[in-house]
Design a protein around this motif. Structure first.
Motif, PDB file in Angstrom:
ATOM      1  N   GLU A  44      60.900 -19.584  14.564  1.00 54.07           N
ATOM      2  CA  GLU A  44      60.716 -19.212  13.163  1.00 54.07           C
ATOM      3  C   GLU A  44      59.319 -19.589  12.688  1.00 54.07           C
ATOM      4  N   CYS A  48      56.688 -16.874  11.303  1.00 55.48           N
ATOM      5  CA  CYS A  48      56.163 -17.019   9.941  1.00 55.48           C
ATOM      6  C   CYS A  48      54.639 -17.029   9.961  1.00 55.48           C
ATOM      7  N   SER A  54      57.221 -16.228   4.279  1.00 54.40           N
ATOM      8  CA  SER A  54      57.925 -17.499   4.126  1.00 54.40           C
ATOM      9  C   SER A  54      59.114 -17.564   5.080  1.00 54.40           C
ATOM     10  N   ARG A  55      59.611 -18.767   5.296  1.00 49.72           N
ATOM     11  CA  ARG A  55      60.750 -18.942   6.192  1.00 49.72           C
ATOM     12  C   ARG A  55      62.007 -18.290   5.620  1.00 49.72           C
ATOM     13  N   SER A  56      62.158 -18.322   4.305  1.00 47.15           N
ATOM     14  CA  SER A  56      63.351 -17.711   3.700  1.00 47.15           C
ATOM     15  C   SER A  56      63.356 -16.198   3.924  1.00 47.15           C
ATOM     16  N   ARG A  59      64.215 -15.557   7.615  1.00 45.08           N
ATOM     17  CA  ARG A  59      65.628 -15.807   7.933  1.00 45.08           C
ATOM     18  C   ARG A  59      66.515 -14.676   7.440  1.00 45.08           C
ATOM     19  N   GLU A  60      66.186 -14.068   6.301  1.00 45.71           N
ATOM     20  CA  GLU A  60      66.952 -12.916   5.827  1.00 45.71           C
ATOM     21  C   GLU A  60      66.848 -11.767   6.826  1.00 45.71           C
ATOM     22  N   ARG A  63      68.908 -12.538   9.927  1.00 50.43           N
ATOM     23  CA  ARG A  63      70.339 -12.331   9.676  1.00 50.43           C
ATOM     24  C   ARG A  63      70.685 -10.853   9.759  1.00 50.43           C
ATOM     25  N   GLU A 183      70.394  -7.055   0.884  1.00 46.54           N
ATOM     26  CA  GLU A 183      69.232  -7.638   1.542  1.00 46.54           C
ATOM     27  C   GLU A 183      68.249  -6.565   1.991  1.00 46.54           C
TER      28      GLU A 183
END
Length: 240
Positions: A44, A48, A54-56, A59-60, A63, A183
């Motif tokens: 990650e 990034c 960003s990491r968020s 991650r989306e 997923r 998302e």
């Protein structure tokens, strides 16, 4: 490395959300063979840094790749490619999208028709208040929770506890599906309009209009799932 600097990123449309841009890039890299089946994706932190997100956001996107069936996360080891796709039938929890939609058509269409004939004033008031909250809500998580409550509310209005039990059985999958679509895009306004049409048909007591309104909603869900990443504009339009 920015997304637009990479070979795969060159085909990416501009003016898209950060998460959708990352997803489009990673999906293209996997389907194009940059990452083979069995390969581990970069960490990650590395992704990034490379993609400047960003990491968020990352991650989306990761997923979404898992839901599409392209990758799998292994605890303590990372994310691995398990299919090059394209994936035609994502899974939401224990149910495949196609199975879920097939059952929803057999359940929610007659439910809407019965609800139009059997709804009470309390049912209509509950659905109307819930929809008003959904129309004001900007947070995806909160909206998804109310989305599930809306479908349960229509089942309740059908005045058959078996119908409500069936919706309760699949409510986790419905929430996962709704989260997935939120998302990738922002379908709240469209869903709200479709739900308003359903409530209007229930208020009018019109069986046929209620069934048609619910069918229209499910048709749109099916279309959205068929193309989870919106295609970009023609090459010439990207430069405008």
């Amino acid at each position: 490395m920015k997304l637009s600097d990479s070979p795969t990123g060159g085909a990416m449309p501009r003016r898209v959300g950060a998460m959708e841009a990352v997803l489009t890039y990673l999906r293209g890299a996997i389907e194009g063979g940059e990452y083979a089946v069995g390969d581990k994706l970069p960490s990650e932190a590395e992704l990034c840094r490379r993609l400047e997100v960003s990491r968020s956001v990352l991650r989306e996107a990761l997923r979404a790749l898992q839901v599409m069936g392209l990758t799998a996360s292994r605890t303590g080891k990372g994310t691995f490619v398990i299919s090059r796709g394209p994936v035609e039938d994502p899974a939401f929890g224990e149910y495949a999208a196609s199975d879920l939609l097939e059952v929803r058509r057999h359940v929610e269409l007659p439910v809407a028709g019965y609800a139009a004939r059997r709804r009470t004033a309390e049912d209509l008031d509950h659905l109307d208040q819930l929809l008003e909250r959904m129309e004001r809500e900007s947070d995806n998580t909160a909206w998804v929770a109310m989305d599930t409550l809306f479908h349960l509310g229509v089942a309740q209005a059908a005045r058959n506890p078996v119908f409500r039990k069936l919706i309760e059985e699949i409510q986790d999958a419905l929430a996962r599906q709704s989260t997935f679509l939120n998302e990738l895009a922002d379908p709240r306004e469209q869903s709200n309009r479709e739900y308003r049409a359903i409530v209007r048909a229930l208020t009018d007591g019109s069986h046929d209009d209620a069934v048609a309104a619910m069918a229209h909603h499910l048709d749109r869900v099916e279309t959205s799932l068929a193309s989870p990443v919106r295609p970009g504009p023609p090459e010439g339009e990207r430069r405008r």
